[in-house]
Scaffold this motif. Structure first.
Motif, PDB file in Angstrom:
ATOM      1  N   LYS A  18       1.584   5.441  -8.691  1.00 45.71           N
ATOM      2  CA  LYS A  18       2.273   6.729  -8.866  1.00 45.71           C
ATOM      3  C   LYS A  18       3.572   6.779  -8.072  1.00 45.71           C
ATOM      4  CE  LYS A  18      -2.136   8.998  -9.305  1.00 45.71           C
ATOM      5  NZ  LYS A  18      -3.116   9.768  -8.557  1.00 45.71           N
ATOM      6  N   ASP A  19       3.530   6.291  -6.834  1.00 50.31           N
ATOM      7  CA  ASP A  19       4.672   6.357  -5.928  1.00 50.31           C
ATOM      8  C   ASP A  19       4.912   4.945  -5.379  1.00 50.31           C
ATOM      9  OD1 ASP A  19       6.280   6.549  -3.596  1.00 50.31           O
ATOM     10  OD2 ASP A  19       5.592   8.591  -3.207  1.00 50.31           O
ATOM     11  N   VAL A  20       5.921   4.292  -5.894  1.00 49.19           N
ATOM     12  CA  VAL A  20       6.186   2.891  -5.538  1.00 49.19           C
ATOM     13  C   VAL A  20       6.417   2.727  -4.039  1.00 49.19           C
ATOM     14  CG1 VAL A  20       7.779   0.950  -5.842  1.00 49.19           C
ATOM     15  CG2 VAL A  20       7.049   2.288  -7.826  1.00 49.19           C
ATOM     16  N   THR A  21       7.204   3.603  -3.439  1.00 47.41           N
ATOM     17  CA  THR A  21       7.519   3.482  -2.012  1.00 47.41           C
ATOM     18  C   THR A  21       6.263   3.632  -1.166  1.00 47.41           C
ATOM     19  OG1 THR A  21       9.760   4.306  -2.404  1.00 47.41           O
ATOM     20  CG2 THR A  21       8.938   4.410  -0.137  1.00 47.41           C
ATOM     21  N   ALA A  22       5.446   4.650  -1.454  1.00 50.41           N
ATOM     22  CA  ALA A  22       4.207   4.864  -0.691  1.00 50.41           C
ATOM     23  C   ALA A  22       3.236   3.704  -0.896  1.00 50.41           C
ATOM     24  CB  ALA A  22       3.563   6.191  -1.098  1.00 50.41           C
ATOM     25  N   SER A  23       3.112   3.225  -2.118  1.00 55.15           N
ATOM     26  CA  SER A  23       2.200   2.111  -2.390  1.00 55.15           C
ATOM     27  C   SER A  23       2.659   0.832  -1.706  1.00 55.15           C
ATOM     28  CB  SER A  23       2.060   1.891  -3.898  1.00 55.15           C
ATOM     29  OG  SER A  23       1.391   2.979  -4.491  1.00 55.15           O
ATOM     30  N   ALA A  24       3.956   0.557  -1.759  1.00 58.01           N
ATOM     31  CA  ALA A  24       4.486  -0.640  -1.099  1.00 58.01           C
ATOM     32  C   ALA A  24       4.207  -0.571   0.403  1.00 58.01           C
ATOM     33  CB  ALA A  24       5.978  -0.782  -1.365  1.00 58.01           C
ATOM     34  N   ALA A  25       4.369   0.600   0.997  1.00 63.60           N
ATOM     35  CA  ALA A  25       4.098   0.766   2.427  1.00 63.60           C
ATOM     36  C   ALA A  25       2.621   0.514   2.718  1.00 63.60           C
ATOM     37  CB  ALA A  25       4.509   2.165   2.887  1.00 63.60           C
ATOM     38  N   TRP A  26       1.720   0.985   1.829  1.00 59.64           N
ATOM     39  CA  TRP A  26       0.282   0.770   2.017  1.00 59.64           C
ATOM     40  C   TRP A  26      -0.065  -0.722   1.917  1.00 59.64           C
ATOM     41  CZ3 TRP A  26      -3.954  -1.190  -0.599  1.00 59.64           C
ATOM     42  CH2 TRP A  26      -5.217  -0.817  -0.129  1.00 59.64           C
ATOM     43  N   TYR A  27       0.455  -1.404   0.901  1.00 62.64           N
ATOM     44  CA  TYR A  27       0.172  -2.837   0.731  1.00 62.64           C
ATOM     45  C   TYR A  27       0.712  -3.643   1.915  1.00 62.64           C
ATOM     46  CZ  TYR A  27      -1.869  -2.663  -3.920  1.00 62.64           C
ATOM     47  OH  TYR A  27      -2.721  -2.449  -4.982  1.00 62.64           O
ATOM     48  N   GLU A  28       1.820  -3.199   2.474  1.00 68.81           N
ATOM     49  CA  GLU A  28       2.400  -3.880   3.626  1.00 68.81           C
ATOM     50  C   GLU A  28       1.572  -3.606   4.891  1.00 68.81           C
ATOM     51  OE1 GLU A  28       7.049  -4.819   4.436  1.00 68.81           O
ATOM     52  OE2 GLU A  28       6.525  -2.713   4.199  1.00 68.81           O
ATOM     53  N   ARG A  29       1.276  -2.326   5.143  1.00 68.85           N
ATOM     54  CA  ARG A  29       0.577  -1.923   6.363  1.00 68.85           C
ATOM     55  C   ARG A  29      -0.881  -2.369   6.378  1.00 68.85           C
ATOM     56  NH1 ARG A  29       0.348   2.989   5.386  1.00 68.85           N
ATOM     57  NH2 ARG A  29      -1.864   3.384   5.289  1.00 68.85           N
ATOM     58  N   VAL A  30      -1.586  -2.183   5.274  1.00 66.88           N
ATOM     59  CA  VAL A  30      -3.031  -2.423   5.233  1.00 66.88           C
ATOM     60  C   VAL A  30      -3.362  -3.868   4.878  1.00 66.88           C
ATOM     61  CG1 VAL A  30      -5.209  -1.723   4.158  1.00 66.88           C
ATOM     62  CG2 VAL A  30      -3.459   0.002   4.674  1.00 66.88           C
ATOM     63  N   LEU A  31      -2.690  -4.429   3.889  1.00 69.86           N
ATOM     64  CA  LEU A  31      -3.026  -5.773   3.416  1.00 69.86           C
ATOM     65  C   LEU A  31      -2.092  -6.861   3.940  1.00 69.86           C
ATOM     66  CD1 LEU A  31      -3.984  -4.942  -0.286  1.00 69.86           C
ATOM     67  CD2 LEU A  31      -5.432  -4.982   1.759  1.00 69.86           C
ATOM     68  N   GLY A  32      -1.030  -6.463   4.637  1.00 68.81           N
ATOM     69  CA  GLY A  32      -0.140  -7.444   5.242  1.00 68.81           C
ATOM     70  C   GLY A  32       0.800  -8.139   4.274  1.00 68.81           C
ATOM     71  N   LEU A  33       0.938  -7.619   3.043  1.00 66.64           N
ATOM     72  CA  LEU A  33       1.867  -8.224   2.093  1.00 66.64           C
ATOM     73  C   LEU A  33       3.296  -7.901   2.501  1.00 66.64           C
ATOM     74  CD1 LEU A  33      -0.839  -8.390   0.619  1.00 66.64           C
ATOM     75  CD2 LEU A  33       0.361  -7.919  -1.482  1.00 66.64           C
ATOM     76  N   LYS A  34       4.221  -8.704   2.045  1.00 64.77           N
ATOM     77  CA  LYS A  34       5.631  -8.521   2.392  1.00 64.77           C
ATOM     78  C   LYS A  34       6.404  -8.005   1.181  1.00 64.77           C
ATOM     79  CE  LYS A  34       4.950 -10.359   6.408  1.00 64.77           C
ATOM     80  NZ  LYS A  34       4.236  -9.460   7.262  1.00 64.77           N
TER      81      LYS A  34
END
Length: 144
Positions: A18-34
């Motif tokens: 739904k929200d690319v910016t929020a999702s990208a932040a979650w994938y970065e913070r929680v799963l460690g993706l870059k």
């Protein structure tokens, strides 16, 4: 035609969010993706996994999570909400902890499936359901 498989591997996956910016932040913070490059308004984000493979997070309005129900996954034929993607990790316990700290939906515990390894089902904030897998104990994974 030869019997050689014409598909080699999955190069990338496309996830509705739904929200690319929020999702990208979650994938970065929680799963460690870059994050591969800055997010442009109205566009998606490319997240890079440890293997170098890409996950595209694509805007999808009201959201339509990946998933489907199957009766082919349970012994009694009851419906099961399937995960379309299974990821591999080297630290499933660390992932379980990170998901728990983030308040993500996940199974309560990591399951030891013997020769099928350690497994955990979880969802991202958009409801996309996944499984994560780690090598079986017999293949060198330390026991809990």
């Amino acid at each position: 035609m030869a019997n050689k498989a014409l598909l080699k591997r999955i190069e990338c996956a496309y996830l509705p969010v739904k929200d690319v910016t929020a999702s990208a932040a979650w994938y970065e913070r929680v799963l460690g993706l870059k994050l591969r490059s800055p997010i442009e308004p109205g566009r998606g984000a490319i997240m890079i996994m440890d293997s170098g493979q890409w996950l595209f997070l694509l805007p999808c309005g009201e959201g339509h999570p990946l998933g489907f129900e199957t009766t082919g996954w349970t012994e009694d034929g009851s419906p099961f909400e399937m995960f379309p993607i299974c990821f591999e990790t080297d630290d499933i316990r660390g992932m379980h902890e990170a998901l728990g700290q983030a308040g993500a939906w996940m199974e309560e515990t990591v399951r030891d499936e013997g020769s099928c390894g350690l497994q955990l089902n979880f969802k991202d904030p958009d409801g996309n359901k996944f499984q994560v897998w780690q090598l079986p104990v017999a293949a060198g994974v330390p026991t809990p």
